[in-house]
Scaffold this motif. Structure first.
Motif, PDB file in Angstrom:
ATOM      1  N   ILE A 125       4.974  -2.433  16.041  1.00 23.62           N
ATOM      2  CA  ILE A 125       5.006  -0.826  15.518  1.00 23.62           C
ATOM      3  C   ILE A 125       6.476  -0.280  14.902  1.00 23.62           C
ATOM      4  N   VAL A 126       7.599  -0.757  15.887  1.00 21.82           N
ATOM      5  CA  VAL A 126       8.799  -0.230  15.280  1.00 21.82           C
ATOM      6  C   VAL A 126       9.316  -0.683  14.192  1.00 21.82           C
ATOM      7  N   ALA A 127       9.167  -2.157  14.090  1.00 24.69           N
ATOM      8  CA  ALA A 127       9.550  -2.827  12.821  1.00 24.69           C
ATOM      9  C   ALA A 127       8.577  -2.564  11.528  1.00 24.69           C
ATOM     10  N   ASP A 128       7.347  -2.294  11.871  1.00 24.10           N
ATOM     11  CA  ASP A 128       6.813  -1.743  10.572  1.00 24.10           C
ATOM     12  C   ASP A 128       7.099  -0.395  10.190  1.00 24.10           C
ATOM     13  N   LEU A 129       7.488   0.528  10.858  1.00 19.60           N
ATOM     14  CA  LEU A 129       7.998   1.917  10.473  1.00 19.60           C
ATOM     15  C   LEU A 129       9.514   1.566   9.847  1.00 19.60           C
ATOM     16  N   LEU A 130      10.239   0.784  10.332  1.00 21.78           N
ATOM     17  CA  LEU A 130      11.434   0.694   9.602  1.00 21.78           C
ATOM     18  C   LEU A 130      11.850  -0.231   8.407  1.00 21.78           C
ATOM     19  N   THR A 131      10.673  -0.674   7.970  1.00 18.05           N
ATOM     20  CA  THR A 131      10.682  -1.650   6.866  1.00 18.05           C
ATOM     21  C   THR A 131      10.262  -0.961   5.579  1.00 18.05           C
ATOM     22  N   GLU A 132      10.812  -1.400   4.599  1.00 15.83           N
ATOM     23  CA  GLU A 132      10.614  -1.009   3.200  1.00 15.83           C
ATOM     24  C   GLU A 132      10.031  -2.228   2.522  1.00 15.83           C
ATOM     25  N   TYR A 133       9.002  -1.955   1.783  1.00 17.73           N
ATOM     26  CA  TYR A 133       8.327  -2.941   0.931  1.00 17.73           C
ATOM     27  C   TYR A 133       8.722  -2.865  -0.329  1.00 17.73           C
ATOM     28  N   ALA A 134       9.109  -3.984  -0.998  1.00 15.14           N
ATOM     29  CA  ALA A 134       9.518  -4.253  -2.426  1.00 15.14           C
ATOM     30  C   ALA A 134       8.684  -5.047  -3.046  1.00 15.14           C
ATOM     31  N   ILE A 135       7.561  -4.361  -3.934  1.00 15.52           N
ATOM     32  CA  ILE A 135       6.570  -5.465  -4.522  1.00 15.52           C
ATOM     33  C   ILE A 135       6.498  -5.348  -5.930  1.00 15.52           C
ATOM     34  N   PRO A 136       6.989  -6.743  -6.329  1.00 17.47           N
ATOM     35  CA  PRO A 136       6.878  -6.720  -7.711  1.00 17.47           C
ATOM     36  C   PRO A 136       5.443  -6.687  -8.585  1.00 17.47           C
ATOM     37  N   VAL A 137       5.553  -5.697  -9.386  1.00 18.51           N
ATOM     38  CA  VAL A 137       4.032  -5.395  -9.954  1.00 18.51           C
ATOM     39  C   VAL A 137       4.491  -5.234 -11.683  1.00 18.51           C
ATOM     40  N   ASN A 138       4.115  -6.178 -12.459  1.00 22.98           N
ATOM     41  CA  ASN A 138       3.947  -6.393 -13.834  1.00 22.98           C
ATOM     42  C   ASN A 138       5.653  -5.855 -14.401  1.00 22.98           C
ATOM     43  N   GLY A 139       6.502  -6.647 -13.702  1.00 26.06           N
ATOM     44  CA  GLY A 139       7.744  -6.571 -14.362  1.00 26.06           C
ATOM     45  C   GLY A 139       8.585  -5.424 -13.552  1.00 26.06           C
ATOM     46  N   LYS A 140       7.818  -4.673 -12.653  1.00 24.84           N
ATOM     47  CA  LYS A 140       8.653  -3.586 -11.993  1.00 24.84           C
ATOM     48  C   LYS A 140       8.526  -3.999 -10.432  1.00 24.84           C
ATOM     49  N   VAL A 141       9.241  -3.326  -9.658  1.00 24.52           N
ATOM     50  CA  VAL A 141       9.305  -2.968  -8.245  1.00 24.52           C
ATOM     51  C   VAL A 141       8.714  -1.736  -7.730  1.00 24.52           C
ATOM     52  N   VAL A 142       7.607  -1.875  -7.083  1.00 29.89           N
ATOM     53  CA  VAL A 142       6.994  -0.849  -6.169  1.00 29.89           C
ATOM     54  C   VAL A 142       7.453  -0.710  -4.729  1.00 29.89           C
ATOM     55  N   LYS A 143       7.840   0.258  -4.445  1.00 29.39           N
ATOM     56  CA  LYS A 143       8.385   0.357  -2.984  1.00 29.39           C
ATOM     57  C   LYS A 143       7.711   1.262  -2.250  1.00 29.39           C
TER      58      LYS A 143
END
Length: 351
Positions: A214-232
């Protein structure tokens, strides 16, 4: 024409909130214990929850066969209406929906008629269906009411859902959020990647259901590369069976996480270890989660909110040694329980 969220409700959902998945209070004849069901809902409301999920997994899926699904949703509406009018606040209302399309339509229509804001849509009845079949089903329900996806972990009746499914699911116009609960970080990333790759990545809110993280999930920002850009993407809140107990302290921890800075994060992650340890006892992880419903009930019984451990399914009982594990958690982490808060208010909630 499907119901839509108001801008105010959508903003609240996207900002993040603590949402308990509510249990069902039963009498010894397995009828709805209205007095204690109302007390549970009043507890969550007064503990500061941002919304309530009613008729969901923690409520016992068997409430449908027992004829309790509609009464529970109706009672929930009464209590939420009263609270909203008295407090001037609007708690987010979620109803659980499951089954094949015919059943799910009926449940979604009932939820809409009772003014629930969205439904938590379980796909456990479609264990062998293709992504295309699942998307058709989800789209049909979304035509009635906003939907929240539910990645129920496979060990308790769910199924694997890949990133392609979550991308297509997120592209459904009336999808408003996803409760991620596969208890598996690989599968959690599948969900986030699917949302990031969709055309609605900024419109679908992510909520943790990962009781082990729970706590780690709520503290984590996901940075996902999509088509040459990063979606957070950030998991902004939780819709959790774990938050059905010790709710006031859970809300306080959630608010602490939301207002934290980098200097606070190590302390919060350390606190999260205790939360996970508590969840292992409540949800009976050592025995494949067999005692998960009974474990939540056991804590609520100790607090006086439930009378006894009544469940519709006779197999839903505490596992050997589970009570001792809950004793251990009470002893090791007294700062996590809100027993004093409950004791001070219980008589009023049971009125």
């Amino acid at each position: 024409m499907s119901a839509k969220l108001t801008n105010e409700l959508r903003q609240a959902l996207n900002a993040g909130m603590a949402i308990p998945a509510t249990p069902t209070a039963l009498t010894n004849t397995l009828k709805l214990d209205e007095k204690r069901q109302r007390a549970l809902l009043r507890y969550y409301q007064n503990a500061g929850a941002g919304g309530l999920a009613i008729g969901v997994h923690t409520s016992q899926f068997e409430i449908r066969e027992a004829g309790l699904y509609q009464p529970i949703l109706e009672l929930g509406k009464e209590e939420l209406d009263y609270f909203d009018e008295k407090s001037g606040k609007t708690l987010f209302r979620i109803a659980g929906v499951l089954g094949k399309t015919h059943q799910a339509i009926q449940e979604a229509q009932l939820a809409s008629e009772l003014n629930y804001h969205a439904v938590l849509l379980s796909l456990s009845s479609y264990k062998d269906s293709s992504n295309e079949e699942l998307i058709q089903h989800c789209t049909r329900i979304s035509e009635i009411i906003p939907i929240i996806g539910f990645y129920l972990q496979p060990t308790v009746g769910g199924r694997l859902l890949d990133s392609n499914f979550w991308r297509d699911f997120s592209n459904i116009e009336n999808v408003v959020a996803i409760k991620i609960a596969p208890f598996n970080r690989y599968h959690t990333i599948d969900v986030v990647r699917g949302v990031a790759e969709s055309n609605r990545s900024t419109e679908v809110a992510l909520y943790t259901g990962n009781d082990d993280n729970i706590v780690a999930d709520l503290l984590t920002e996901y940075a996902i590369p999509v088509n040459g850009k990063v979606v957070k993407k950030q998991i902004v809140g939780g819709l959790l069976g774990h938050w059905a107990v010790w709710t006031k302290k859970a809300v306080q921890l959630f608010e602490e996480i939301k207002s934290s800075n980098q200097n606070d994060q190590q302390m919060l992650l350390s606190k999260g270890v205790g939360v996970t340890d508590a969840n292992a006892a409540f949800f009976d992880s050592r025995n494949g989660f067999k005692g998960s419903i009974a474990g939540i009930h056991e804590v609520l019984i100790r607090q006086g909110l439930l009378e006894s451990n009544y469940t519709i399914n006779p197999k839903e009982i505490l596992s050997p040694g589970q009570k001792k594990e809950i004793d251990r958690i009470y002893e090791l982490y007294p700062e996590l329980n809100d027993d004093l808060f409950v004791a001070e208010n219980l008589d009023n909630w049971l009125r």
